[in-house]
Design a protein around this motif. Structure first.
Motif, PDB file in Angstrom:
ATOM      1  N   MET A 110     -25.231  49.608 101.422  1.00  0.00           N
ATOM      2  CA  MET A 110     -25.605  49.750 102.826  1.00  0.00           C
ATOM      3  C   MET A 110     -24.455  50.288 103.657  1.00  0.00           C
ATOM      4  O   MET A 110     -24.633  51.175 104.505  1.00  0.00           O
ATOM      5  CB  MET A 110     -26.039  48.392 103.396  1.00  0.00           C
ATOM      6  CG  MET A 110     -27.447  47.987 103.062  1.00  0.00           C
ATOM      7  SD  MET A 110     -27.832  46.461 103.924  1.00  0.00           S
ATOM      8  CE  MET A 110     -29.461  46.138 103.269  1.00  0.00           C
ATOM      9  N   TYR A 150     -32.922  48.776 106.323  1.00  0.00           N
ATOM     10  CA  TYR A 150     -32.422  49.663 105.268  1.00  0.00           C
ATOM     11  C   TYR A 150     -33.533  50.560 104.721  1.00  0.00           C
ATOM     12  O   TYR A 150     -33.258  51.567 104.060  1.00  0.00           O
ATOM     13  CB  TYR A 150     -31.817  48.820 104.148  1.00  0.00           C
ATOM     14  CG  TYR A 150     -31.012  49.595 103.135  1.00  0.00           C
ATOM     15  CD1 TYR A 150     -30.105  50.574 103.530  1.00  0.00           C
ATOM     16  CD2 TYR A 150     -31.145  49.335 101.775  1.00  0.00           C
ATOM     17  CE1 TYR A 150     -29.353  51.271 102.596  1.00  0.00           C
ATOM     18  CE2 TYR A 150     -30.402  50.022 100.835  1.00  0.00           C
ATOM     19  CZ  TYR A 150     -29.509  50.992 101.250  1.00  0.00           C
ATOM     20  OH  TYR A 150     -28.770  51.683 100.322  1.00  0.00           O
ATOM     21  N   TYR A 165     -26.959  44.704  97.711  1.00  0.00           N
ATOM     22  CA  TYR A 165     -27.159  45.762  98.703  1.00  0.00           C
ATOM     23  C   TYR A 165     -25.995  46.010  99.652  1.00  0.00           C
ATOM     24  O   TYR A 165     -25.890  47.105 100.219  1.00  0.00           O
ATOM     25  CB  TYR A 165     -28.395  45.437  99.554  1.00  0.00           C
ATOM     26  CG  TYR A 165     -29.703  45.636  98.849  1.00  0.00           C
ATOM     27  CD1 TYR A 165     -30.247  46.910  98.675  1.00  0.00           C
ATOM     28  CD2 TYR A 165     -30.424  44.552  98.345  1.00  0.00           C
ATOM     29  CE1 TYR A 165     -31.457  47.102  98.034  1.00  0.00           C
ATOM     30  CE2 TYR A 165     -31.639  44.736  97.703  1.00  0.00           C
ATOM     31  CZ  TYR A 165     -32.148  46.010  97.548  1.00  0.00           C
ATOM     32  OH  TYR A 165     -33.350  46.200  96.901  1.00  0.00           O
ATOM     33  N   ARG A 166     -25.132  45.033  99.861  1.00  0.00           N
ATOM     34  CA  ARG A 166     -24.163  45.147 100.973  1.00  0.00           C
ATOM     35  C   ARG A 166     -23.264  46.368 100.862  1.00  0.00           C
ATOM     36  O   ARG A 166     -23.056  47.106 101.847  1.00  0.00           O
ATOM     37  CB  ARG A 166     -23.322  43.864 101.069  1.00  0.00           C
ATOM     38  CG  ARG A 166     -22.317  43.868 102.216  1.00  0.00           C
ATOM     39  CD  ARG A 166     -23.001  43.999 103.562  1.00  0.00           C
ATOM     40  NE  ARG A 166     -22.046  43.912 104.661  1.00  0.00           N
ATOM     41  CZ  ARG A 166     -21.374  44.944 105.160  1.00  0.00           C
ATOM     42  NH1 ARG A 166     -21.569  46.159 104.640  1.00  0.00           N
ATOM     43  NH2 ARG A 166     -20.534  44.795 106.165  1.00  0.00           N
ATOM     44  N   ARG A 171     -27.896  50.248 113.068  1.00  0.00           N
ATOM     45  CA  ARG A 171     -28.120  49.420 111.882  1.00  0.00           C
ATOM     46  C   ARG A 171     -26.825  48.814 111.350  1.00  0.00           C
ATOM     47  O   ARG A 171     -26.774  47.644 110.978  1.00  0.00           O
ATOM     48  CB  ARG A 171     -28.789  50.253 110.779  1.00  0.00           C
ATOM     49  CG  ARG A 171     -30.257  50.553 111.013  1.00  0.00           C
ATOM     50  CD  ARG A 171     -30.807  51.492 109.954  1.00  0.00           C
ATOM     51  NE  ARG A 171     -32.256  51.644 110.068  1.00  0.00           N
ATOM     52  CZ  ARG A 171     -32.855  52.449 110.928  1.00  0.00           C
ATOM     53  NH1 ARG A 171     -32.111  53.194 111.753  1.00  0.00           N
ATOM     54  NH2 ARG A 171     -34.170  52.526 110.982  1.00  0.00           N
ATOM     55  N   LYS A 172     -25.784  49.598 111.316  1.00  0.00           N
ATOM     56  CA  LYS A 172     -24.522  49.115 110.730  1.00  0.00           C
ATOM     57  C   LYS A 172     -23.911  47.987 111.565  1.00  0.00           C
ATOM     58  O   LYS A 172     -23.170  47.150 111.031  1.00  0.00           O
ATOM     59  CB  LYS A 172     -23.521  50.262 110.595  1.00  0.00           C
ATOM     60  CG  LYS A 172     -23.070  50.900 111.886  1.00  0.00           C
ATOM     61  CD  LYS A 172     -22.098  52.048 111.616  1.00  0.00           C
ATOM     62  CE  LYS A 172     -21.682  52.741 112.913  1.00  0.00           C
ATOM     63  NZ  LYS A 172     -20.962  51.828 113.826  1.00  0.00           N
TER      64      LYS A 172
END
Length: 737
Positions: A732, A565, A728-729, A527-528
């Motif tokens: 996350m 997310y 969100y960044r 995901r990252k």
């Protein structure tokens, strides 16, 4: 006298001039000019269309500049349209996709410095899947079909599956055999389920089908086929596969029927045994009636055992069966060519061993059968069948299942493998390439790339192609955009590990687990690793924000990042629930609900991500309130439960759409969180099985309800995407470490 005037006179003289140039040339000049006017109305007068002889029965085009005009030559309308698209992409840096179009031509059109000539190595460029007609095209009207046919021609498609209006032919044939209105009502499904009705998997579900639909779609199919043929497109029409109404046994008590079940929660269907004399009779009647109404190009689709196992694996039985199915076509049309989906060889590999495949295929001569290797980029069946034992076959990209929204694809395979197969001495009679996705109107990059293969016999160089694709799409050159897509290339589009795009846990029926029945959440990347693509897309906003294609892509990348997310947030509230930490549970479950709401707000800015048009288009086909309600139910059901309240296919066709996220997925999770909160407060373990039963009952109520959702976008895509990036960044980055 100008060239254009000379050509017009040729057309008025019945095509005599074209015939003298080449007996095989089938260019309808007027239709080509009409397409140009539809695509670029303000610049159509700057183009001249001229005929060109075909090269070895394979399409060819030329592009040339002369005296301030662009000359487009081709052996048919598809070739001319491809010449136009070549000019638009290579010289004017434009693009036409489902999800964003750039047709900002310069005032002074650039002239090619020299004549460009392209010949395709592929006789056939196939398009569509039975499922596409349900998952994407259920509610299309002529205006939408007109756009799609132009898209086909521009992208070189010359062999589409054409099954609109098939129910009209079935109705005529069976009524001529004495079947009643009740018989047919118990046979036809609702429109959203035609794909599986046509393949013999289900009957009657979500009907009865109104007569107004049958008649209107007969008329629609006539228009579709006329336009396709005018452009030199040769549609594939259906043939009889043995699927008969359940009442067939009443009308013909001595008929040899096979009762079969698709095993997805639906009633049995009935297949007439090909040994029964009625099989050949009905097969002939079907094609004769179809030809009377729709004409023919001698290409017929027939898939008797789509996800249904034959009664015997005896090669002799399978060979005789195959021969009889083809005879049903040949008796009505001696020139018939059977176009067979090779999905059964992929989906039921245990049954279809090499001996069984060979028996089925070899019963029909090579010149009368074409096999579609339906999912070649994932599993090339041709490699384990000696290239289908000598049959002509087509390399296909399947890509999407169920219309699910997911950034996914095997971009390297699509760029390289068609040409590699073409040049492989073991590939036998590879005669084409194609697109066999279950749904369209998403992930345009994969479809532009796949069709790029049409006019070349070497792999596509992605290092060159991708920046050019983005320039055409966005209308500007942006390093940030290119950098974003290089990350997308190595993450979502790397094609590793999984067959098709993963879903997000937020669209799954509520659970404590990481996945649900048809909500498969395993990603083919970390995901990252996707976050840098989001960073660069946001950085590209100032340069690219005027582009419709960029706005769509920005929303799609943002949607994917937020959808991913969902799992890290789920882990937080699951831990809080298991720790009986009420305060943390309320915080994290609220964060989860807010994430879904934020996604809904984002997707509301793009029509392609909205529930409203899907339902409105369905209702528009109704001629009275009851028909409108029926079509709305079909539309709601297919993308949620798929069947009844106990359907095992629920979420197979889940969609991350604005309206659906807030009203369906978010509401389910809120009910789930209420249950968990009560459990924490009371200390009593919840009955999750009882919850599943109650939630399926609620889902069924939703399917049967009615509500008008917005049909026009709300909000600015770049503004909302930036807001969500800022929100969100940072979190996350921390949660994904």
């Amino acid at each position: 006298m100008s060239c254009k005037t000379k050509l017009f006179i040729c057309v008025l003289l019945g095509g005599m001039c074209l015939t003298t140039i080449n007996a095989r040339a089938q260019l309808n000049v007027q239709s080509s000019y009409a397409l140009i006017k539809r695509v670029i109305p303000g610049n159509a007068q700057k183009f001249i269309v001229q005929p060109l002889p075909a090269a070895d029965a394979k399409d060819v085009f030329e592009v040339e500049g002369a005296k301030g005009k662009i000359i487009l030559r081709g052996n048919n309308g598809v070739a001319v349209a491809s010449a136009l698209y070549y000019y638009l992409t290579e010289y004017a840096h434009c693009q036409v996709t489902w999800n964003g179009t750039n047709l900002n031509l310069p005032v002074s059109l650039p002239m090619p410095a020299k004549k460009i000539r392209k010949a395709t190595p592929y006789q056939y460029r196939y398009y569509l899947n039975y499922c596409t007609y349900s998952y994407s095209m259920s509610w299309w009207d002529w205006k939408r079909w007109e756009k799609e046919i132009d898209w086909m021609a521009l992208h070189g498609i010359n062999m589409p599956l054409a099954i609109t209006g098939q129910e009209y032919v079935w109705d005529k044939v069976y009524r001529s055999m004495g079947f009643s209105n009740k018989d047919m009502q118990d046979f036809f499904t609702g429109p959203a389920y035609f794909g599986w009705f046509y393949m013999g998997n289900i009957d009657q579900w979500d009907g009865p089908l109104p007569a107004s639909w049958i008649n209107s779609h007969k008329d629609l199919q006539v228009k579709i086929l006329q336009r396709e043929r005018e452009l030199g497109i040769k549609p594939v029409l259906p043939a009889f596969t043995g699927h008969v109404p359940a009442s067939f046994k009443t009308h013909f008590p001595n008929a040899k029927l096979k009762q079969t079940n698709w095993k997805n929660g639906f009633a049995d269907t009935y297949i007439l045994d090909s040994e029964d004399p009625l099989f050949a009779d009905i097969g002939k009647k079907f094609i004769q009636e179809q030809t009377k109404v729709y004409g023919t190009d001698h290409l017929y689709s027939a898939d008797t055992f789509n996800e249904n196992e034959p009664p015997s694996n005896d090669p002799k039985f399978l060979s005789e069966l195959s021969a009889r199915i083809y005879d049903g076509m040949k008796n009505a049309d001696p020139k018939a060519v059977w176009v067979m989906q090779g999905w059964l060889f992929f989906s039921d590999r245990k049954f279809w061993q090499n001996e069984q495949i060979k028996a089925l295929l070899n019963a029909v001569s090579n010149e009368h059968m074409i096999v579609l290797d339906l999912n070649t980029d994932y599993e090339p069946v041709w490699k384990r069948t000696e290239a289908f034992y000598g049959k002509p076959w087509i390399w296909n990209m399947l890509h999407n299942y169920g219309g699910n929204n997911s950034l996914f694809g095997r971009i390297e395979a699509v760029a390289a493998q068609p040409a590699q197969a073409l040049n492989d001495p073991k590939s036998g009679r590879m005669v084409g390439i194609g697109l066999t996705m279950e749904a369209i109107e998403q992930t345009p990059v994969l479809y532009e790339l796949m069709t790029q293969n049409t006019w070349q016999n070497k792999p596509v160089n992605l290092d060159e192609w991708l920046p050019a694709y983005l320039f055409n799409r966005y209308g500007v050159k942006s390093k940030d955009a290119v950098d974003a897509w290089q990350t997308l290339r190595t993450t979502v589009f790397n094609g590793k590990d999984i067959r098709d795009g993963a879903e997000s846990i937020i669209t799954g029926r509520p659970t404590l687990d990481s996945a649900a029945v048809w909500t498969r959440t395993h990603l083919n990347y970390n995901r990252k690793d996707l976050l840098p693509a989001w960073d660069k897309m946001v950085a590209a906003i100032p340069a690219c924000k005027q582009s419709s294609g960029f706005n769509y892509d920005l929303v799609d990348v943002t949607r994917q990042v937020l959808a991913n997310y969902g799992r890290p947030l789920q882990l937080k509230w699951v831990k809080a629930y298991r720790d009986k930490d009420l305060k943390s549970f309320e915080q994290y479950s609220n964060d989860y609900i807010n994430l879904i709401a934020d996604m809904d707000r984002l997707l509301a800015t793009q029509k392609d991500f909205m529930l409203g048009p899907w339902i409105a288009d369905a209702r528009n086909w109704g001629t009275n309130p009851s028909e409108k309600a029926l079509y709305e139910k079909n539309a709601r059901n297919l993308i949620t439960l798929w069947g009844d309240a106990d359907s095992p296919l629920h979420e197979y066709s889940c969609r991350q759409w604005s309206g659906l996220l807030n009203d369906f997925y978010k509401t389910r999770w809120q009910k789930f969180f209420t249950l968990q909160k009560e459990s924490i407060e009371t200390g009593k373990e919840p009955d999750f099985k009882l919850f599943d039963k109650s939630i399926s009952s609620w889902e069924w109520q939703w399917v049967n309800s009615s509500k008008a959702y917005p049909v026009t976008p709300v909000g600015n895509s770049t503004s909302v995407a930036q807001q969500l990036y800022e929100k969100y960044r940072t979190a996350m980055a921390k949660d994904l470490e």
